[in-house]
Design an enzyme around this catalytic site. Structure first.
Site, short mmCIF file in Angstrom:
data_model
loop_
_atom_site.label_atom_id
_atom_site.label_comp_id
_atom_site.label_asym_id
_atom_site.label_seq_id
_atom_site.Cartn_x
_atom_site.Cartn_y
_atom_site.Cartn_z
N LEU A 229 38.71 60.86 29.84
CA LEU A 229 38.99 62.28 29.58
C LEU A 229 39.01 62.58 28.09
CD1 LEU A 229 41.81 62.91 32.21
CD2 LEU A 229 39.57 64.03 32.16
N HIS B 63 39.72 36.02 36.54
CA HIS B 63 40.69 35.01 36.11
C HIS B 63 40.39 33.63 36.69
CE1 HIS B 63 42.90 35.93 39.97
NE2 HIS B 63 43.16 34.63 39.90
N THR C 239 42.89 38.83 45.26
CA THR C 239 43.10 38.63 43.82
C THR C 239 44.48 38.17 43.44
OG1 THR C 239 42.76 39.65 41.64
CG2 THR C 239 43.77 41.02 43.35
N ALA C 240 45.53 38.52 44.18
CA ALA C 240 46.88 38.18 43.72
C ALA C 240 47.86 38.25 44.87
CB ALA C 240 47.32 39.15 42.61
N GLY D 152 44.60 29.72 44.73
CA GLY D 152 43.36 29.15 45.24
C GLY D 152 42.62 30.10 46.15
N ASN D 153 43.34 31.07 46.74
CA ASN D 153 42.71 32.13 47.54
C ASN D 153 42.01 33.16 46.65
OD1 ASN D 153 44.93 31.98 50.23
ND2 ASN D 153 42.75 32.26 50.50
N SER D 154 42.35 33.19 45.36
CA SER D 154 41.79 34.19 44.46
C SER D 154 40.27 34.16 44.49
CB SER D 154 42.28 33.95 43.03
OG SER D 154 43.66 34.14 42.93
N ASP E 187 39.27 42.53 37.05
CA ASP E 187 39.35 41.14 37.53
C ASP E 187 38.22 40.80 38.48
OD1 ASP E 187 40.45 38.62 37.45
OD2 ASP E 187 41.86 38.98 39.07
#
Length: 480
Positions: free
Chosen positions: A292, A130, A250-251, A232-234, A160
């Site tokens: 499966l 993202h 990520t979030a 911004g840490n993502s 992601d």
């Protein structure tokens, strides 16, 4: 000199103490009410402040600084630029364009994120899908200030994870740890570029592992941490105290939105999952998953009672596809899958999430309830195709390509398959199919995914009708 009687002396001492206390309290109160101001340099006096000792009982105090000195040079800032066309109806008017020739027809959108270098020799950078999704240009700024263009290698929207490559000398890297060894309570440190203010370090512990069930976030096996993870840490690094990468940030979760501040619910993609996705993207440019090969539904109270289950949970098998891993295992419609490789399965979404995180060829042990009895079944996962050409299923669909609904949308309750592309003038195009349409049912009935859609063409239907969702409207399209 006359001596003051003892009682009188005591009273005088108390009175003086009260006066001194009153003066002191007044001075303190006035000082607290004054606004903070900088002390002029000429009048500055070195304050006497309490400082932590350098050692306690002969042992130096622990510090994260030596570890971070190795890690932070490998954490980068990611900047993206995307050209977006402005939807202005007046621009299509020739008279308007003559009168206002310089009206912009597109704008540039920019965003910031983070990334982490995991292979200095190849210049490989891990980040989130993202962060770079839809970008026309991506640049990476290193901790030493160098800004480099990044080459896009590939990405996987459903986990992601994205991989880029940069070409530079003297790169630092962070070694990937075995995230399967993480335990609740382990100390972790998050490094990234929150809000674009610059490289920032936050610390905390592992709050949970194997976290799933978050809406709109694709296949999930998150590390949960109370280390602050802000916008911004993502794509940044979550490392252990050895400076090894245990996760890719990520979030964060906050029901009041990101501007409400950090509430200690951050999530990171485990390093083992990120490594597997990266290796596939570098090798082939895409990610292949196992499946499966079954359809399932939720077990409610009524079904639980009818099936002899103590609690309403599990994934009730409604269809087993031919030549599938489920068929090899001996699964039957009416079975309820309760666990997969020891992992609790509460509903079909949990089972699908489990499948999506497994590689092709993975061995799977299933605990199944059948007619009130518990069975142990085993199988090997087979490949789950990402897309299929319509002409392979039915000539009336020639020219269209059908693909899975992105998992982050499926987690939000959106099912069916997506029309990935349609050739102009093809038979599918003449039948009304358009790129972006979502097919939710066919002549054989509703289906959960691409495998279920394809299974409806085992026996070609005499009349083929598709139920299509286009935007906010739904309609029935007969295929000629």
């Amino acid at each position: 000199m006359r001596k003051i009687p003892h009682p009188t002396r005591t009273l005088l001492v108390l009175a003086l103490a009260a006066c001194f206390g009153g003066f002191t309290a007044t001075a303190v109160r006035e000082a607290l009410q004054q606004p903070a101001a900088a002390t002029p340099a000429s009048a500055a006096v070195t304050p006497t402040v309490a400082q932590l000792p350098s050692a306690v009982a002969g042992q130096p105090l622990p510090s994260l600084a030596p570890m971070l000195a190795r890690v932070t040079p490998a954490v980068v800032s990611v900047q993206t630029r995307q050209r977006v066309r402005i939807n202005n109806p007046f621009v299509n008017d020739p008279l308007f364009r003559r009168m206002f020739p310089h009206v912009p027809q597109e704008r540039i959108e920019q965003s910031l994120g983070s990334g982490v270098i995991v292979d200095a020799d190849q210049g490989l950078v891990l980040t989130n899908h993202h962060v770079i999704e839809g970008a026309d240009e991506v640049t990476v700024t290193l901790a030493d200030g160098r800004t480099l263009e990044a080459e896009f290698i590939g990405s996987d929207p459903d986990t992601d994870v994205a991989v880029m490559r940069i070409d530079a000398d003297n790169l630092a890297e962070v070694r990937l740890a075995d995230s399967a060894s993480l335990q609740v309570g382990d100390f972790v440190v998050a490094v990234g570029n929150p809000f674009g203010i610059g490289q920032t370090v936050t610390s905390g512990i592992v709050s949970a592992v194997g976290r799933s069930g978050l809406r709109g976030l694709g296949f999930q096996n998150f590390i949960q941490t109370d280390a602050s993870i802000n916008p911004g840490n993502s794509g940044g690094a979550l490392v252990n105290l050895n400076g090894e990468l245990v996760g890719v940030n990520t979030a964060s979760f906050n029901p009041r939105g990101s501007m409400a501040g950090n509430i200690g619910l951050g999530f990171a993609i485990p390093a083992n999952l990120a490594r597997d996705v990266m290796e596939q993207l570098v090798a082939t440019g895409e990610v292949r998953r196992g499946t499966l090969g079954l359809d399932a539904q939720v077990v409610d109270d009524r079904l639980a009672a009818a099936l002899g289950l103590e609690t309403p949970r599990g994934a009730l098998v409604t269809r087993v596809l031919e030549d599938s891993a489920a068929a090899d295992a001996g699964l039957q419609p009416g079975d309820v899958v309760l666990t997969a490789n020891g992992q609790r399965i509460d509903n079909p979404a949990a089972l699908r999430n489990f499948e999506g995180l497994q590689a092709i060829g993975s061995q799977v042990a299933l605990e199944v309830s059948r007619d009130g009895r518990t069975l142990e079944l085993a199988t090997t996962l087979r490949e789950q195709p990402r897309a299929i050409a319509g002409g392979q299923m039915d000539p009336r669909l020639s020219g269209a390509v059908f693909a899975e609904v992105p998992e982050r949308l499926r987690q939000s309750g959106i099912g069916g398959v997506v029309v990935e592309s349609v050739e102009s003038g093809s038979r599918a195009y003449r039948n009304g199919l358009r790129q972006g349409d979502r097919v939710v049912a066919a002549s054989a009935g509703a289906f959960d995914d691409l495998a279920g859609f394809r299974a409806g063409f085992t026996q070609p239907p005499a009349q083929l009708v598709l139920r299509i969702v286009r935007g906010n409207r739904q309609g029935v399209f007969p295929m000629q």
